[in-house]
Design a protein around this motif. Structure first.
Motif, mmCIF file in Angstrom:
data_model
loop_
_atom_site.group_PDB
_atom_site.id
_atom_site.type_symbol
_atom_site.label_atom_id
_atom_site.label_comp_id
_atom_site.label_asym_id
_atom_site.label_seq_id
_atom_site.Cartn_x
_atom_site.Cartn_y
_atom_site.Cartn_z
ATOM 1 N N ALA A 155 44.114 100.953 18.417
ATOM 2 C CA ALA A 155 45.152 101.787 19.083
ATOM 3 C C ALA A 155 45.473 101.876 20.524
ATOM 4 O O ALA A 155 46.319 101.905 21.257
ATOM 5 C CB ALA A 155 45.144 103.158 18.372
ATOM 6 N N ASP A 198 53.556 102.952 13.704
ATOM 7 C CA ASP A 198 52.622 102.547 14.435
ATOM 8 C C ASP A 198 51.708 102.712 13.573
ATOM 9 O O ASP A 198 50.711 101.531 13.960
ATOM 10 C CB ASP A 198 52.563 103.512 15.544
ATOM 11 C CG ASP A 198 53.629 103.652 16.602
ATOM 12 O OD1 ASP A 198 54.414 102.711 16.651
ATOM 13 O OD2 ASP A 198 53.662 104.536 17.408
ATOM 14 N N ILE A 227 49.003 99.377 13.351
ATOM 15 C CA ILE A 227 47.637 99.364 13.766
ATOM 16 C C ILE A 227 46.777 98.878 12.542
ATOM 17 O O ILE A 227 46.079 97.997 12.721
ATOM 18 C CB ILE A 227 47.339 100.916 14.181
ATOM 19 C CG1 ILE A 227 47.860 101.174 15.464
ATOM 20 C CG2 ILE A 227 45.716 100.730 14.437
ATOM 21 C CD1 ILE A 227 47.693 102.555 15.981
ATOM 22 N N GLN A 268 43.985 95.779 12.037
ATOM 23 C CA GLN A 268 42.812 95.952 11.818
ATOM 24 C C GLN A 268 42.335 95.164 10.777
ATOM 25 O O GLN A 268 41.268 94.621 10.567
ATOM 26 C CB GLN A 268 42.743 97.398 11.366
ATOM 27 C CG GLN A 268 41.053 98.073 11.264
ATOM 28 C CD GLN A 268 41.023 99.370 10.948
ATOM 29 O OE1 GLN A 268 41.982 100.027 10.726
ATOM 30 N NE2 GLN A 268 39.801 99.724 10.809
#
Length: 64
Positions: A15, A56, A60, A64
């Motif tokens: 992030a 968002d 993210i 990941q």
């Protein structure tokens, strides 16, 4: 290291590195997460605080 903590740490780094949040926002959310103690996810805290959007969060998590 606890696998959940490792995942949370990675989430925070992604992030921050991808400029979704500032280092200061990350630290604030991590501190809040630690003070609450019940294991709320870092991404959830960031959304609730308005640091990131749900979109968002999805992005993210995909990174990941």
């Amino acid at each position: 290291m606890n696998p959940i903590l490792k995942e949370e740490s990675l989430f925070g780094e992604i992030a921050c590195r991808n400029r979704f949040v500032t280092r200061e926002q990350l630290q604030e959310c991590v501190s809040l997460q630690k003070s609450e103690g019940k294991g709320r996810l870092l991404g959830t805290i960031m959304v609730e605080k308005g640091c990131i959007t749900r979109e968002d969060l999805r992005t993210i998590l995909e990174i990941q």
